[in-house]
Scaffold this active site. Sequence first.
Site, PDB file in Angstrom:
ATOM      1  N   HIS A 109      32.279  14.457   9.382  1.00  0.00           N
ATOM      2  CA  HIS A 109      33.492  15.059  10.511  1.00  0.00           C
ATOM      3  C   HIS A 109      34.693  14.098  10.104  1.00  0.00           C
ATOM      4  CE1 HIS A 109      35.162  14.986  14.765  1.00  0.00           C
ATOM      5  NE2 HIS A 109      34.504  16.209  14.964  1.00  0.00           N
ATOM      6  N   ASP A 124      27.350  19.921  16.263  1.00  0.00           N
ATOM      7  CA  ASP A 124      27.412  20.639  16.310  1.00  0.00           C
ATOM      8  C   ASP A 124      25.772  21.111  15.610  1.00  0.00           C
ATOM      9  OD1 ASP A 124      28.940  21.498  18.445  1.00  0.00           O
ATOM     10  OD2 ASP A 124      30.426  21.760  16.531  1.00  0.00           O
ATOM     11  N   HIS A 135      36.977  24.913  12.384  1.00  0.00           N
ATOM     12  CA  HIS A 135      37.399  23.483  13.360  1.00  0.00           C
ATOM     13  C   HIS A 135      36.045  24.234  14.186  1.00  0.00           C
ATOM     14  CE1 HIS A 135      38.164  21.455  16.815  1.00  0.00           C
ATOM     15  NE2 HIS A 135      38.773  22.623  17.879  1.00  0.00           N
TER      16      HIS A 135
END
Length: 380
Positions: free
Chosen positions: A264, A317, A225
């Site tokens: 994702h 990210d 996560h």
Amino acid sequence: MSEDTEKVEIHRGLKGVYFDRSPVCYIDGRAGELLYRGYSIHDLAQRSTFEETCYLLLRGKLPTRAELEAFDLELKAARTLAEPAYEVIRTLKTAHPMDVLRTTVSALSAFDPDTADKSPEATLRKGLRLTSQVPMIIAAHEHIRNGREPVAPDPRLGHAANFLYMLKGKAPSPNTARLMDTDMILHAEHGSNASAFTARVVAGTEADLHGAITAAVAALSGPAHGGAAENVMRMAQEIGDASKAAEYVKRKRANKEPVMGFGHRVYRAEDPRARHMRAGVEQLSHEMGQPQWYQILEAVVDAMKPYARHGVNVNVDFYAGVVYFLNGIPEDLFVPIFAAGRVPGWTVQVLEQIENNILIRPLTVYNGPEPRPYVPIERR
């Protein structure tokens, strides 16, 4: 065990299952679109502040100037930790920062004036306090584990700038503070992801906000996560030079291994948050005299372009880790920083859950043995 069992459709990971309605976060994974309460993430990232976005999420509308000033004062007034919380941090100083954060958030429930009040109004007050306290916990632990005293917050600084000040001991440049502010906006809310869903499950049992956010922090600590930013920076260091990126990607794909920062669970197009961190990384890497990190990342993006048609695109990210690295932030703080920005989102998810609460209790299909007789131990 019955014919009905055969008719059940299993949705592993609850993929594609809608469990509630929400006016807060809209995600279109195919178009690569993200809205907070109807406002585009692009407008918020470019024109808003974390404080304003936090107000929007928690109170449902953009504030007036007077409302924002009052809200900012509330956040600044909440920059305080009870002394026993510092003792918890000192006791756990050698633990991973996410473990320290989880345990300290839990401990704070003992010192919050609204602990026993689970009303929406009290939950909102607790969420606002935790929004300010979580960055304090992260910064305090970083100093304590390195044998230093925590840095007191500076009421003259905004939320993101103050976090960097408490973490590093000196006020950040305006560009650095703005980039951290943008990072927090981008991470503030993202629908029913694993940690948000965890918070809602806990809130659904009528546990309080501290319990729900403690559980959310625990869920975020799992690398599936929250670990992408940390892993991307390690990948960039492993590649070492932009000229080696294409070969690195080719080798990873040939071995059927993931390239960190791509793909994702929701987005099939590029993560709409990524572009704002990309521009920031380019600017910051040159400002810090380390342009090689941005060059490596862009070389990886170029090497991954053939896979975009399969829905494997860059996510937020991918760039966030380099922002933290360029600020001299240790890798094991990357995920806690994610948590620092996400507190408002977790809080609003809990508020939605308690507004029309129902115990979240999905089912599993039994596929074990048929009924069988119990055999006494002496006959086994």
